[in-house]
Write a protein that holds these residues in place. Structure first.
Motif, PDB file in Angstrom:
ATOM      1  N   PRO A 126       2.319   3.180  22.158  1.00 12.94           N
ATOM      2  CA  PRO A 126       2.218   1.756  21.799  1.00 12.94           C
ATOM      3  C   PRO A 126       1.335   1.495  20.580  1.00 12.94           C
ATOM      4  N   THR A 127       0.392   2.394  20.306  1.00  9.60           N
ATOM      5  CA  THR A 127      -0.510   2.182  19.165  1.00  9.60           C
ATOM      6  C   THR A 127      -0.020   2.870  17.895  1.00  9.60           C
ATOM      7  N   ASP A 128       1.072   3.612  17.986  1.00  9.56           N
ATOM      8  CA  ASP A 128       1.582   4.322  16.804  1.00  9.56           C
ATOM      9  C   ASP A 128       2.309   3.355  15.863  1.00  9.56           C
ATOM     10  N   ARG A 129       2.287   3.690  14.598  1.00  9.85           N
ATOM     11  CA  ARG A 129       3.072   2.969  13.601  1.00  9.85           C
ATOM     12  C   ARG A 129       4.044   3.944  12.938  1.00  9.85           C
ATOM     13  N   LEU A 130       5.293   3.529  12.821  1.00 12.64           N
ATOM     14  CA  LEU A 130       6.314   4.351  12.163  1.00 12.64           C
ATOM     15  C   LEU A 130       6.630   3.713  10.815  1.00 12.64           C
ATOM     16  N   LEU A 131       6.534   4.520   9.760  1.00 15.14           N
ATOM     17  CA  LEU A 131       6.721   4.021   8.395  1.00 15.14           C
ATOM     18  C   LEU A 131       7.919   4.708   7.745  1.00 15.14           C
ATOM     19  N   MET A 132       8.808   3.915   7.146  1.00 13.09           N
ATOM     20  CA  MET A 132       9.960   4.432   6.409  1.00 13.09           C
ATOM     21  C   MET A 132       9.925   3.808   5.009  1.00 13.09           C
ATOM     22  N   VAL A 133      10.057   4.645   3.971  1.00 16.01           N
ATOM     23  CA  VAL A 133       9.972   4.148   2.588  1.00 16.01           C
ATOM     24  C   VAL A 133      11.085   4.781   1.758  1.00 16.01           C
ATOM     25  N   THR A 134      11.386   4.141   0.620  1.00 16.33           N
ATOM     26  CA  THR A 134      12.255   4.772  -0.377  1.00 16.33           C
ATOM     27  C   THR A 134      11.382   5.484  -1.403  1.00 16.33           C
ATOM     28  N   ASP A 135      11.993   6.421  -2.126  1.00 20.10           N
ATOM     29  CA  ASP A 135      11.197   7.258  -3.020  1.00 20.10           C
ATOM     30  C   ASP A 135      10.639   6.492  -4.219  1.00 20.10           C
ATOM     31  N   GLY A 136      11.125   5.261  -4.462  1.00 19.43           N
ATOM     32  CA  GLY A 136      10.560   4.479  -5.553  1.00 19.43           C
ATOM     33  C   GLY A 136       9.085   4.205  -5.378  1.00 19.43           C
ATOM     34  N   LEU A 137       8.582   4.279  -4.136  1.00 20.26           N
ATOM     35  CA  LEU A 137       7.160   4.019  -3.901  1.00 20.26           C
ATOM     36  C   LEU A 137       6.289   5.129  -4.474  1.00 20.26           C
ATOM     37  N   ILE A 138       6.756   6.377  -4.376  1.00 19.66           N
ATOM     38  CA  ILE A 138       5.857   7.492  -4.686  1.00 19.66           C
ATOM     39  C   ILE A 138       6.372   8.404  -5.789  1.00 19.66           C
ATOM     40  N   GLU A 139       7.650   8.335  -6.122  1.00 22.69           N
ATOM     41  CA  GLU A 139       8.212   9.299  -7.071  1.00 22.69           C
ATOM     42  C   GLU A 139       7.670   9.035  -8.476  1.00 22.69           C
ATOM     43  N   THR A 140       7.174  10.083  -9.123  1.00 20.24           N
ATOM     44  CA  THR A 140       6.640  10.004 -10.480  1.00 20.24           C
ATOM     45  C   THR A 140       7.169  11.182 -11.274  1.00 20.24           C
ATOM     46  N   ARG A 141       7.661  10.887 -12.479  1.00 18.37           N
ATOM     47  CA  ARG A 141       8.173  11.970 -13.312  1.00 18.37           C
ATOM     48  C   ARG A 141       7.071  12.974 -13.597  1.00 18.37           C
ATOM     49  N   ARG A 154       5.823   0.374 -10.130  1.00 22.48           N
ATOM     50  CA  ARG A 154       6.601   1.492 -10.652  1.00 22.48           C
ATOM     51  C   ARG A 154       7.923   0.980 -11.222  1.00 22.48           C
ATOM     52  N   ASP A 155       8.620   1.904 -11.935  1.00 20.11           N
ATOM     53  CA  ASP A 155       9.849   1.524 -12.628  1.00 20.11           C
ATOM     54  C   ASP A 155      11.080   1.730 -11.754  1.00 20.11           C
ATOM     55  N   ASP A 156      10.942   1.557 -10.465  1.00 23.50           N
ATOM     56  CA  ASP A 156      12.079   1.681  -9.557  1.00 23.50           C
ATOM     57  C   ASP A 156      11.870   0.694  -8.414  1.00 23.50           C
ATOM     58  N   ASP A 157      12.987   0.308  -7.779  1.00 23.58           N
ATOM     59  CA  ASP A 157      12.874  -0.574  -6.634  1.00 23.58           C
ATOM     60  C   ASP A 157      12.152   0.151  -5.488  1.00 23.58           C
ATOM     61  N   ILE A 158      11.493  -0.615  -4.646  1.00 25.59           N
ATOM     62  CA  ILE A 158      10.746  -0.055  -3.511  1.00 25.59           C
ATOM     63  C   ILE A 158      11.128  -0.810  -2.250  1.00 25.59           C
ATOM     64  N   ALA A 159      11.453  -0.072  -1.209  1.00 30.30           N
ATOM     65  CA  ALA A 159      11.687  -0.665   0.100  1.00 30.30           C
ATOM     66  C   ALA A 159      10.786   0.039   1.114  1.00 30.30           C
ATOM     67  N   LEU A 160      10.101  -0.754   1.949  1.00 23.19           N
ATOM     68  CA  LEU A 160       9.256  -0.222   3.017  1.00 23.19           C
ATOM     69  C   LEU A 160       9.634  -0.918   4.321  1.00 23.19           C
ATOM     70  N   LEU A 161       9.621  -0.166   5.408  1.00 24.28           N
ATOM     71  CA  LEU A 161       9.817  -0.723   6.742  1.00 24.28           C
ATOM     72  C   LEU A 161       8.804  -0.053   7.662  1.00 24.28           C
ATOM     73  N   ALA A 162       7.968  -0.865   8.306  1.00 21.25           N
ATOM     74  CA  ALA A 162       6.974  -0.352   9.236  1.00 21.25           C
ATOM     75  C   ALA A 162       7.190  -1.028  10.590  1.00 21.25           C
ATOM     76  N   LEU A 163       7.081  -0.246  11.668  1.00 19.10           N
ATOM     77  CA  LEU A 163       7.290  -0.826  13.007  1.00 19.10           C
ATOM     78  C   LEU A 163       6.365  -0.160  14.013  1.00 19.10           C
ATOM     79  N   ARG A 164       6.205  -0.835  15.119  1.00 16.11           N
ATOM     80  CA  ARG A 164       5.508  -0.278  16.262  1.00 16.11           C
ATOM     81  C   ARG A 164       6.025  -0.976  17.512  1.00 16.11           C
ATOM     82  N   LEU A 165       5.749  -0.388  18.654  1.00 15.65           N
ATOM     83  CA  LEU A 165       6.191  -0.987  19.901  1.00 15.65           C
ATOM     84  C   LEU A 165       5.414  -2.264  20.151  1.00 15.65           C
ATOM     85  N   GLY A 166       6.136  -3.285  20.655  1.00 17.60           N
ATOM     86  CA  GLY A 166       5.487  -4.569  20.888  1.00 17.60           C
ATOM     87  C   GLY A 166       4.711  -4.554  22.175  1.00 17.60           C
TER      88      GLY A 166
END
Length: 538
Positions: free
Chosen positions: A475-490, A526-538
């Protein structure tokens, strides 16, 4: 010297240490119509030229005696030619003494244009002076043209590298100012009547004209280019041309170089003032017309891109639910972030989804490979296909297989990555299918963070997908899903970037919003779109 042969505008500097000779030469030249300035030695000649240089009244030709008391006429010529602003002054040497060929060659070697033996016939002296002045003016004209052509080339390079209509207008305005030697304004009128304005750097950004002035300019451009093809040069008098574009709150007549784009729905205007500043000469106007053509060619793809981007962003914003519009997901708290790339950069195909599936929740984050309008539309198709498949199927591995087949059939040239997580809120059991995407990150309440072991091939390549990876969320965990635009660097290995993300997530403050905001602040824009989704049990 004018077209009628009058020489009253031609000034001759005479350098001769013999007063009688200096007087005789001056009298002869004045009778021929020249203005004459006389000095007696090389030092006085240099001082006189320095004074006249500061006033902008350099003579047109220097007539220098070879034998001066303080320096030779050849040495004086050499010193003149070493000074950048005097190097173009034509020099004619003269002497009453006979000189051999070697001495005459020495005069030519240091930059002299001719040599006279005096006394000489007035007609000969006149002809030599006229020839030297004419040759110098031709050289100066050629050099000025070369400089203008260089400026034109440099400006064309700048406008061809512009990444947006605004950058294009700014570069073209600065180039127009360099070509004409005065203030300039450039307007790019888009197909939706959006006006992009650039002004040269000598125009202060303070007290720029208001929106009414811009609307007036847009209306003028539409009227003046209606039915036009090619470049048109025209003058718009004040007050038809709004005040303030060239000088704050000052009215000017405007000389315009207008050209519509090939589709006729947009246009480019290069504008310079015609009152209160240096008037543009015909040669410069020709170069401004060429610059207008180059600006129009560069504007076409940029404006088309703006239209495509607007459509793509509209699609993305229409089909990606905003955080306040996420569906009710009993037993699970979800926070999303979507940050598009800046208006000047490329379009991405990033997406997220949070769907109710039976008694569980399906979370998804994905990215269509590529940056175009097509990538955005394929993103929409994938997201809607996922919603449709979820009606009767919840296994994330099966969903990944179906999305893969859909891409192969309808978009065989496109690939995409996606990560799917099916969460049972009652037990915390989570099944993860990963198709070439960054795996989900599980952040524990203890302060640790680890990536799940889920992996699999890209969508669209036809390779089999492995069974889903199983894990259990506390119940206290957080699950994070992201696209590579958040962290990818040439130039930076993705594994290293993922480790940086893991450390940043582990150190984030509690809560889903705090987690997402911390990561966006940490990795910056950054020069790319970024999508993040974070969730946890309610």
């Amino acid at each position: 010297m004018d077209v009628n042969g009058k020489r009253t505008e031609t000034t001759v500097l005479v350098v001769d240490d013999v007063a009688a000779s200096r007087y005789a030469m001056g009298a002869l030249l004045r009778r021929a119509g020249y203005q004459v300035v006389s000095v007696s030695n090389g030092h006085d000649a240099l001082e006189e030229l320095d004074v006249r240089l500061r006033k902008g009244t350099l003579p047109d030709v220097a007539l220098i005696d070879v034998n001066l008391p303080d320096m030779s006429g050849f040495e004086l010529c050499r010193r003149l030619k070493e000074r950048p602003h005097m190097a173009g002054l034509p020099v004619v040497h003269f002497s009453a003494a006979a000189l051999d060929a070697g001495d005459r060659c020495r005069g030519l070697d240091v930059g002299g244009q001719a040599y006279l033996t005096v006394p000489a016939e007035p007609e000969e002296i006149d002809a030599v002076i006229r020839s030297a002045v004419r040759a110098a003016r031709l050289r100066a004209g050629d050099q000025a043209l070369a400089r203008r052509l260089t400026r034109l080339s440099e400006t064309i390079v700048a406008i061809q590298t512009a990444r947006s209509p605004q950058e294009l207008a700014d570069a073209a305005a600065e180039g127009t100012a360099r070509l004409t030697g005065g203030p300039a304004a450039v307007f790019v009128l888009g197909p939706d009547d959006e006006l992009y304005r650039g002004t040269s750097r000598d125009r202060t950004s303070l007290a720029l004209p208001d929106e009414g002035a811009h609307r007036a300019v847009a209306g003028l451009l539409k009227r003046l280019t209606r039915g036009q093809s090619g470049v048109r040069l025209t003058t718009v008098p004040a007050p038809l041309w709004p005040a303030g574009f060239f000088r704050p709150d000052v009215e000017h007549d405007a000389r315009l170089a207008l050209i519509p784009l090939r589709n006729g729905r947009a246009s480019v205007c290069l504008a310079v003032p015609t009152r209160g500043v240096r008037r543009v000469n015909p040669e410069d106007e020709t170069l401004v017309a060429r610059l207008a053509e180059a600006t129009a060619l560069a504007a076409e793809p940029l404006l088309m891109y703006q239209v495509e981007r607007h459509v793509a962003l509209t699609l993305q914003h229409s089909f990606l639910p905003q955080p306040h519009r996420l569906p009710e997901l009993p037993g699970v708290d979800v926070v999303v972030r979507y940050v598009p790339a800046s208006q000047e950069t490329e379009i991405g195909g990033d997406f997220y989804a949070a769907l109710r599936v039976g008694d569980g929740v399906l979370a998804a984050v994905g990215d269509v490979v590529g940056h175009s309008l097509e990538a955005a539309t394929v993103m929409v198709e994938i997201r809607h296909a996922l919603r449709a498949y979820c009606v009767d199927e919840s296994d994330p591995a099966v969903l990944a297989e179906r999305l893969d087949r859909m891409l192969q059939r309808y978009h065989p040239e496109v690939t995409a990555t996606v990560c799917l997580a099916l969460i049972d809120p009652a037990t915390g059991r989570t099944l993860i299918a990963n198709a070439g995407h960054i795996p989900p990150l599980i952040i524990r309440d203890s302060g640790s963070a680890d990536y799940s072991k889920a992996a699999g091939p890209l969508l669209g390549v036809g390779l089999p997908h492995p069974p889903p990876t199983e894990l259990f969320l506390e119940p206290t965990d957080r699950l994070l899903m992201v696209t590579d635009g958040l962290i990818e660097t040439r130039g930076t290995d993705l594994v290293a970037s993922m480790e940086t993300l893991r450390s940043a997530a582990a150190g984030a403050l509690p809560g889903l919003d705090a987690l997402c905001d911390t990561l966006l602040d940490c990795f910056g824009h950054r020069d790319d779109d970024i999508a993040l989704l974070a969730l946890r049990l309610g």
